[in-house]
Design a protein around this motif. Sequence first.
Motif, PDB file in Angstrom:
ATOM      1  N   GLN A  23       0.828  -1.211   0.000  1.00 32.55           N
ATOM      2  CA  GLN A  23       0.000   0.000   0.000  1.00 32.55           C
ATOM      3  C   GLN A  23       0.860   1.257   0.000  1.00 32.55           C
ATOM      4  O   GLN A  23       0.535   2.247  -0.670  1.00 32.55           O
ATOM      5  CB  GLN A  23      -0.938   0.012   1.212  1.00 32.55           C
ATOM      6  CG  GLN A  23      -2.093  -0.958   1.126  1.00 32.55           C
ATOM      7  CD  GLN A  23      -3.056  -0.630  -0.002  1.00 32.55           C
ATOM      8  OE1 GLN A  23      -3.334   0.530  -0.271  1.00 32.55           O
ATOM      9  NE2 GLN A  23      -3.529  -1.651  -0.688  1.00 32.55           N
TER      10      GLN A  23
ATOM     11  N   ASP B  61       0.367   3.758  -3.057  1.00 31.87           N
ATOM     12  CA  ASP B  61      -0.202   5.080  -2.807  1.00 31.87           C
ATOM     13  C   ASP B  61       0.565   5.735  -1.659  1.00 31.87           C
ATOM     14  O   ASP B  61       0.055   5.843  -0.534  1.00 31.87           O
ATOM     15  CB  ASP B  61      -1.689   4.942  -2.463  1.00 31.87           C
ATOM     16  CG  ASP B  61      -2.406   6.285  -2.423  1.00 31.87           C
ATOM     17  OD1 ASP B  61      -1.727   7.317  -2.575  1.00 31.87           O
ATOM     18  OD2 ASP B  61      -3.631   6.289  -2.237  1.00 31.87           O
TER      19      ASP B  61
ATOM     20  N   ARG C  90     -15.497   3.291  -5.148  1.00 29.37           N
ATOM     21  CA  ARG C  90     -14.081   3.670  -5.192  1.00 29.37           C
ATOM     22  C   ARG C  90     -13.672   4.399  -3.905  1.00 29.37           C
ATOM     23  O   ARG C  90     -12.629   4.123  -3.314  1.00 29.37           O
ATOM     24  CB  ARG C  90     -13.837   4.532  -6.433  1.00 29.37           C
ATOM     25  CG  ARG C  90     -12.381   4.927  -6.670  1.00 29.37           C
ATOM     26  CD  ARG C  90     -12.148   5.387  -8.103  1.00 29.37           C
ATOM     27  NE  ARG C  90     -13.169   6.345  -8.549  1.00 29.37           N
ATOM     28  CZ  ARG C  90     -14.097   6.056  -9.452  1.00 29.37           C
ATOM     29  NH1 ARG C  90     -14.162   4.858 -10.018  1.00 29.37           N
ATOM     30  NH2 ARG C  90     -15.007   6.966  -9.821  1.00 29.37           N
TER      31      ARG C  90
ATOM     32  N   ARG D 259     -13.514   2.053  -0.864  1.00 29.83           N
ATOM     33  CA  ARG D 259     -12.368   1.145  -0.922  1.00 29.83           C
ATOM     34  C   ARG D 259     -11.074   1.860  -0.555  1.00 29.83           C
ATOM     35  O   ARG D 259     -10.237   1.327   0.179  1.00 29.83           O
ATOM     36  CB  ARG D 259     -12.267   0.492  -2.311  1.00 29.83           C
ATOM     37  CG  ARG D 259     -13.238  -0.676  -2.475  1.00 29.83           C
ATOM     38  CD  ARG D 259     -13.597  -0.962  -3.934  1.00 29.83           C
ATOM     39  NE  ARG D 259     -14.536  -2.086  -3.996  1.00 29.83           N
ATOM     40  CZ  ARG D 259     -15.829  -1.988  -3.668  1.00 29.83           C
ATOM     41  NH1 ARG D 259     -16.326  -0.841  -3.272  1.00 29.83           N
ATOM     42  NH2 ARG D 259     -16.606  -3.059  -3.741  1.00 29.83           N
ATOM     43  N   ARG D 260     -10.914   3.057  -1.080  1.00 30.80           N
ATOM     44  CA  ARG D 260      -9.678   3.791  -0.772  1.00 30.80           C
ATOM     45  C   ARG D 260      -9.637   4.179   0.704  1.00 30.80           C
ATOM     46  O   ARG D 260      -8.575   4.143   1.322  1.00 30.80           O
ATOM     47  CB  ARG D 260      -9.577   5.025  -1.675  1.00 30.80           C
ATOM     48  CG  ARG D 260      -9.281   4.648  -3.135  1.00 30.80           C
ATOM     49  CD  ARG D 260      -9.198   5.854  -4.039  1.00 30.80           C
ATOM     50  NE  ARG D 260      -8.853   5.448  -5.405  1.00 30.80           N
ATOM     51  CZ  ARG D 260      -8.795   6.277  -6.432  1.00 30.80           C
ATOM     52  NH1 ARG D 260      -9.068   7.571  -6.269  1.00 30.80           N
ATOM     53  NH2 ARG D 260      -8.470   5.827  -7.642  1.00 30.80           N
TER      54      ARG D 260
ATOM     55  N   ASN E 254      -8.697   1.078   2.665  1.00 33.75           N
ATOM     56  CA  ASN E 254      -7.259   0.795   2.593  1.00 33.75           C
ATOM     57  C   ASN E 254      -6.477   1.707   3.529  1.00 33.75           C
ATOM     58  O   ASN E 254      -5.536   1.284   4.204  1.00 33.75           O
ATOM     59  CB  ASN E 254      -6.761   0.951   1.163  1.00 33.75           C
ATOM     60  CG  ASN E 254      -7.272  -0.163   0.259  1.00 33.75           C
ATOM     61  OD1 ASN E 254      -7.606  -1.258   0.725  1.00 33.75           O
ATOM     62  ND2 ASN E 254      -7.343   0.095  -1.043  1.00 33.75           N
TER      63      ASN E 254
ATOM     64  N   ASP F 275      -9.219  -1.196  -6.740  1.00 32.00           N
ATOM     65  CA  ASP F 275      -8.917  -0.654  -5.403  1.00 32.00           C
ATOM     66  C   ASP F 275      -9.144  -1.680  -4.285  1.00 32.00           C
ATOM     67  O   ASP F 275      -9.082  -1.332  -3.110  1.00 32.00           O
ATOM     68  CB  ASP F 275      -9.801   0.570  -5.143  1.00 32.00           C
ATOM     69  CG  ASP F 275      -9.496   1.708  -6.107  1.00 32.00           C
ATOM     70  OD1 ASP F 275      -8.343   2.150  -6.137  1.00 32.00           O
ATOM     71  OD2 ASP F 275     -10.418   2.122  -6.842  1.00 32.00           O
TER      72      ASP F 275
END
Length: 977
Positions: A59, A63, A104, A107-108, A111, A233
């Motif tokens: 991860q 990102d 989206r 999910r982000r 994370n 994602d």
Amino acid sequence: MSLPPLAALPANLQPSADRALFTFRSALAEHDQAFADWPDERQEAFARVAAASDFVAEQSQRDPAMLLALAASGELERSLASGELRAQVAELLEDCTEEDDLGRRLRRYRNRQQLRIIWRDLTRQADLAETCRDLSDLADASIDLAYHWLYSRHCAQFGTPIGHRSGQPQHLVVLGMGKLGAFELNLSSDIDLIFGYPEGGETEGAKRALDNQEFFTRLGQRLIKALDAITVDGFVFRVDMRLRPYGSSGPLVFSFNALEQYYQDQGRDWERYAMIKARVVGGDQAAGAQLLQMLRPFVYRRYLDFSAIEALRSMKQLIQQEVRRKGMTENVKLGSGGIREVEFIAQAFQLIHGGRDLSLQQRPLLKVLDTLEGQGYLPPPVVAEMKEGYEFLRYTEHALQAIADRQTQMLPDSDLDRARVAFIMGFDDWAAFHERLMHWRGRVEWHFQQVIADPDEEEGGGSEGCIGGEWLPLWEEALDEESACRQLGESGFAEPAVAWRRLTDLRNGPQVRAMQRLGRERLDAFIPRLLNLTAEHRNPDLVLERVLPMVEKVARRSAYLVLLTENPGALQRLIELCGASPWIAEQITRFPLLLDELLNEGRLYRPPLAPELAAELRERLTRIPEDDLEQQMEALRHFKLAHSLRVAASEIAGTLPLMKVSDYLTWLAEAILDQVLALTWRQTVAKYGTPKRADGSLCDPDFVIVGYGKVGGLEFGHGSDLDLVFIHDGDPQAETDGAKPIDGAQFFTRLGQRIIHLLTTQTTSGALYEVDMRLRPSGAAGLLVSSLGAFQRYQENEAWTWEHQALVRARVLVGSPRVASAFEQVRLAVLGRERDLDKLRAEVSEMRAKMRGNLGTRETAAGSGPNAFEAAASFDLKQDAGGIVDIEFMVQYAALAWSRQHPSLVRYTDNIRILDGLEQASLLAGDEVRLLQEAYKAYRSAAHRQALQKQPGVVSGDQFHAERRGVMRIWRELGLN
């Protein structure tokens, strides 16, 4: 427990740390300075966390800005406040307009939070509770906010679902099961959900109406997709819907009626187990609370449900078979000594006792374990060990899942992942970690066996190996009568033919013949155990005579037989207590729910003190809805039955002396009366409003319950009546302030009637107490409730001497402290009046003579002469000359005669302390006081023993001659005749 600090990074993890640092820096590029600005300890923490967790390493590479933002926000180093996580998700979705974008963003955000949670878990900044709470809060927020986002758009497309019955808009209710329901999600949990909606109907506001079922099915599918679908994602949460009725083959959503019908008609044991942790995690919270209330009777049975043990044992066997089939013995959740076994232990107690002990109706496992300790179901050392073992296993589970964000509970077989797990858990190497893990798995398995395992397993199983197996042929009629009687006789039965006939009558009786197959199997497992332990008793014939009626009574509710089969200690205590007291045997036969009290020996023989008793009852009743009078009455009756049994058992075991027995029974009555008054006050005020005082202010409650006789004198016994008087200090003419006003006199009369109703109504658990109100002013002809002023006027102007005698033993049991104080002032003033002693002696003597004549045995009715009783065949402990009432009358006479000069004589209401006062005032010699006290205690002790043997208070005439002679002598010396 907390894990030890992280050990030094092992050599075989150093390459992973170096690689993670290199790829993170490479991914940062333009952010390199931001990383360089991190303090050394955070940079070191990153290297260690990334070495242990591929998920964190990946991860941060994928990102890097996310990790930098987390660090900059300070969230890596602090706990989130309550509601903060939900607020972040809500803000995130504020300007979201597209369904794909919804997925989206969720999910982000997931994370980001997963990275933060793993970071804090691995760096020891968060304990197990915080990690589970954050993960559960993340799931709650994701489910609920995604649902509401989708609902508004779904309504815009298909119309708003409206209930046929209510005409109101309908919402979905999302139940979270398992670890989500209990706020115990792990680092990579599935979320188990069930969808329901309140009522059928159709949508309104669209061109084509949809049935509510179809509307919510489509909405549920969109919600699952928003959470579960794997995209570039990742996912938010894996959603498992298999716990719904009929599993994967059933509809996705159900109306409340359909859910209730399913669980009532077809619900299986494992579904009860699952529903313990059900919680509303999304949608309509108010409707969800109603749904859970509807389903509660399915989960928690109002009776003791030891059949739950069998169900859990069967479930465990199926799991073990699956574990062996799939080679999962190294699974820290499902394998032997794993997480599931701790859960089974806690939930076994919840399913068995939770219907009656509402404190067990909660979800988080560690809180359930604390309750099991606090309520005496499990000893503190056992609970402490299970909690520590459970937490170690959960930390291990998190370590396994932190590596790759995978839902796994399997111990790794690769050297790299083993090194990671050992490192995360704070051990120098795998061997040290594994040794500790196996220690905890062994301890958990041992405790599990104590609760869940088949009691016959350690005996070798089979009819030959089961406890009492030698009695099975006799019970199953494989022996002829002669052989059966021979076995009974050789085992200590004095009348084997009678014992054989009792067993035969039970076996061929209508209750047993009507049993279903499962119930008959349980009876067949129980009877050999019963005979085995009965044969060891000193009087097996008596035990069998007293216990078999109970067996017949519970034959159709065979869960009670399972209770005794599963708990040899409880069966042993049943045999001991029934052998000692037919009263106890009869109580348990009439009210089999009392068998629950036999499970915990420490609790059975140690009844609580008055404050604990009152607090326990108060807590029980606060868990019952205020408008559920039936359940409140049952709770009061069960409480009384259970604690009465505990007092009787303690008396038989010798752990409570006579005076303490009376104290406990009196405290029990007071605790019950306190709650009865509180309940009836609320009910009466709700109906009529609050009555008023003379000055116009509201009563609160300006009412007391006065106890006379045994309860007033702290001398309550088994089966004693309550002699009560009700007094109020409100304005009899002033109307209440409610919608249906009545005057104060009517209000307090109806309050008194409700109190008597609650105390005396016969329910399935019997009545609370028999109530005698004849000591109120003017007796049965008088008002049910007197004002304080009317009571005072009656006592001063109209009461007979015998009523003043009764007042000596009167005291306020419960109610308004202000009125209680005023009553005591009236009592002291009346008792302390100047009296003509000759007239007083004559009236007391006359009343006593009438009582002897009407109630005593014929031989001593006149009480003439010091030795008139010696030829009598029997002695009535209470009424005969030289007995209990003679002592009470002497005490009352003395209090009325001398309390004007010695007010301390009427400070107390019990005979023992009044006698102490007579000695202190030099009105009776010390030897005479001790003679009267010892005789009084001896008589009462004998009366208690008689009551426990279900015998009247009459003993053989050759007993207590010295005591009676002494009492009668002092009677004459006081000038009474």
